[in-house]
Scaffold this active site. Structure first.
Site, short mmCIF file in Angstrom:
data_model
loop_
_atom_site.label_atom_id
_atom_site.label_comp_id
_atom_site.label_asym_id
_atom_site.label_seq_id
_atom_site.Cartn_x
_atom_site.Cartn_y
_atom_site.Cartn_z
N ARG A 213 0.84 -1.20 0.00
CA ARG A 213 0.00 0.00 0.00
C ARG A 213 0.88 1.25 0.00
NH1 ARG A 213 -3.78 -3.08 3.68
NH2 ARG A 213 -2.50 -2.65 5.48
N PHE A 229 -11.50 -4.73 -4.99
CA PHE A 229 -11.46 -5.49 -3.74
C PHE A 229 -10.85 -4.58 -2.65
CE2 PHE A 229 -10.71 -8.35 -7.35
CZ PHE A 229 -11.76 -9.24 -7.25
N ASP A 251 -15.93 -3.01 -3.86
CA ASP A 251 -15.93 -4.19 -2.99
C ASP A 251 -17.38 -4.64 -2.84
OD1 ASP A 251 -13.62 -5.35 -0.82
OD2 ASP A 251 -15.69 -5.89 -0.35
N SER A 252 -17.55 -5.94 -2.55
CA SER A 252 -18.93 -6.44 -2.41
C SER A 252 -19.43 -6.34 -0.97
CB SER A 252 -19.00 -7.90 -2.89
OG SER A 252 -18.02 -8.65 -2.22
N ASP A 301 -6.69 -6.86 -5.80
CA ASP A 301 -6.29 -7.59 -4.59
C ASP A 301 -7.43 -8.53 -4.17
OD1 ASP A 301 -4.99 -8.44 -2.31
OD2 ASP A 301 -5.48 -6.66 -1.13
N CYS A 341 -3.26 -14.05 -3.20
CA CYS A 341 -2.91 -14.49 -1.83
C CYS A 341 -3.26 -15.97 -1.67
CB CYS A 341 -3.64 -13.65 -0.79
SG CYS A 341 -5.42 -13.76 -0.89
N1 SAH Z 1 -7.00 -4.52 -0.54
C1 SAH Z 1 -7.59 -4.68 0.76
C2 SAH Z 1 -7.83 -6.13 1.12
C3 SAH Z 1 -8.66 -6.90 0.14
S1 SAH Z 1 -9.23 -8.42 0.74
C4 SAH Z 1 -6.74 -3.98 1.80
O1 SAH Z 1 -5.59 -3.56 1.51
O2 SAH Z 1 -7.19 -3.83 2.93
C5 SAH Z 1 -10.39 -8.94 -0.43
C6 SAH Z 1 -11.67 -8.16 -0.48
O3 SAH Z 1 -12.43 -8.65 -1.58
C7 SAH Z 1 -12.60 -8.24 0.72
O4 SAH Z 1 -12.87 -6.95 1.18
C8 SAH Z 1 -13.90 -8.89 0.19
O5 SAH Z 1 -15.06 -8.31 0.74
C9 SAH Z 1 -13.82 -8.55 -1.27
N2 SAH Z 1 -14.50 -9.44 -2.24
C10 SAH Z 1 -14.50 -10.79 -2.26
N3 SAH Z 1 -15.10 -11.24 -3.39
C11 SAH Z 1 -15.50 -10.14 -4.07
C12 SAH Z 1 -16.15 -9.93 -5.33
N4 SAH Z 1 -16.51 -10.96 -6.11
N5 SAH Z 1 -16.37 -8.66 -5.74
C13 SAH Z 1 -16.02 -7.61 -4.96
N6 SAH Z 1 -15.38 -7.75 -3.78
C14 SAH Z 1 -15.12 -8.98 -3.35
#
Ligand code: SAH
Length: 398
Positions: A213, A229, A251-252, A301, A341
């Site tokens: 980040r 995400f 994000d979802s 991510d 990940c």
């Molecule tokens: N980049 C973030 C962490 C991401 S973790 C950080 O630095 O804090 C992955 C994220 O993807 C989670 O918040 C989860 O809610 C979201 N997620 C999972 N499947 C998803 C989808 N199909 N569409 C949108 N978001 C999704």
């Protein structure tokens, strides 16, 4: 103190001789005694040489997680409490150089020689997550050791129900020591404030992405950024700090986006810079494509799409899909921060998937940086499985 003896099949002692801490059921020839979940057992080679001691699990695929190898300590007189205390002390002191944040991982399980034990610290509040039978048996003792350390004011336990099921761990009352945590905890990471809900995803925050980040700030000045995400806005807020012109975040999870909105406020960032979209990233990227929207920097991510090897094919298709769409949405010279990940998918396969995505998107791209998990998530050389976060910074050529 060991409750049983486990004898390995011929030739299956090799990983242990290289200090690898896992023994699968297929490697076991015989169990003498009737060990219960979490019991300490002695492990012997087929020639009956003592190789180490570990914690036993009946249900997990990983039958024994080694705590000590025979070249380290005399097992017969091992004082288990002293061992735990020493390991925790060591893992805490190994993080004391971290000054960029008051939130970091204090213990990264196998990689810190405490199998199945995750401990994250959020501004003096420790959050413990137990991922194995052995660790379940020690968690009260670990919590007591933590609370007696001056850098820790409270200890809370958080549950990953899926992992607990795989390990056959019951869902029961969580541990809590110290003042009750009734609201979100505020932390500061590289001069950005974040609110943490310890009942949210992971232990509340994706600490493993901290260094990545921060890295993002180099690429975003006056840029249009898309953070896919985004969770509670980790990359998005760093983009704002780095001077991005606009930040679109997807994000979802509504609860995560609520915290993201609060995070924008407590940092006094300009609301107008942000566009927050609650949607499925896979379909939202298609919407952007159909709208002919373009970005200068995109972050991908996603969650763990391949937890184990058996999910790899399906996950590979999903990774390729989002990377292909991202390459298409980038302007010439654009930058992609792309991550996996997934423990079940290694770095070289991930690189191939990203390369295929660029090829099918019809772009030439270079890797200008490789990324991994932050240093408070170490990777033990004898346990390469500890490396789970893989990332590339790719630049599209004009
Ligand atoms: N980049 C973030 C962490 C991401 S973790 C950080 O630095 O804090 C992955 C994220 O993807 C989670 O918040 C989860 O809610 C979201 N997620 C999972 N499947 C998803 C989808 N199909 N569409 C949108 N978001 C999704």
């Amino acid at each position: 103190m060991p409750k049983a003896q486990v004898i390995l099949k011929k030739g299956r002692e090799r990983p242990l001789l290289r200090n690898h801490p896992w023994i699968y059921s297929g490697a076991i020839a015989e169990i003498v005694g009737e060990p219960q979940c979490g019991d300490i057992v002695e492990v012997f080679s087929s020639k009956k040489d003592l190789l180490g001691i570990g914690a036993y699990s009946q249900i997990s695929q990983i039958k024994i997680r080694l705590l000590n190898f025979s070249n380290k300590l005399p097992h017969k007189n091992i004082n288990f409490s002293t061992l735990l205390e020493k390991r925790i002390e060591k893992t805490i002191s190994s993080r004391q150089h971290i000054t960029s944040t008051n939130a970091y991982r204090l213990c990264h399980a196998e990689s810190d020689q405490l199998p199945g034990v995750i401990i994250d610290l959020y501004n003096k509040n420790a959050v413990i997550q137990i991922l194995s039978c052995g660790a379940e048996a020690w968690k009260e003792e670990i919590s007591q050791i933590l609370i007696s350390n001056p850098i820790i004011e409270s200890v809370s336990e958080c549950f990953d129900s899926e992992m607990r099921n795989l390990e056959g761990l019951p869902i029961r009352e969580r541990i809590h020591l110290g003042p009750k945590i009734t609201s979100k905890i505020e932390i500061e990471e590289n001069d950005i404030r974040f609110l943490i809900d310890i009942n949210g995803q992971k232990t509340g925050f994706y600490l493993d992405q901290r260094e990545n980040r921060f890295k993002l700030r180099e690429y975003v000045n006056k840029m249009d950024v898309l953070d896919c995400f985004c969770y509670s806005g980790g990359f998005s807020l760093n983009a704002a700090f780095g001077g991005a012109k606009s930040i679109t975040s997807v994000d979802s999870a509504n609860e995560a986006l609520e915290i993201f909105r609060e995070n924008i406020q407590i940092n006094n960032f300009l609301q107008e810079t942000f566009e927050i979209i609650q949607a499925d990233v896979f379909s939202q990227l298609r919407t952007f494509r159909d709208q002919d929207r373009k970005f200068d920097v995109i972050i991908l991510d996603p969650p763990k799409l391949a937890p184990t090897r058996k999910h790899v094919d399906k996950a590979a298709r999903a990774y390729k899909d989002i990377n292909l769409l991202a390459f298409k949405l980038l302007r010439p010279g654009g930058i992609l921060f792309t991550f996996s990940c997934s423990g079940g998918l290694d770095r070289s396969l991930f690189q191939k998937i990203v390369a295929d995505a660029a090829l099918d998107a019809g772009v030439d791209a270079q890797i200008i940086g490789t990324m991994s998990q932050s240093s408070d998530h170490p990777i033990l050389l004898s346990f390469p499985e500890g490396e789970y976060l893989k990332g590339f910074i790719c630049r599209i050529q004009d």
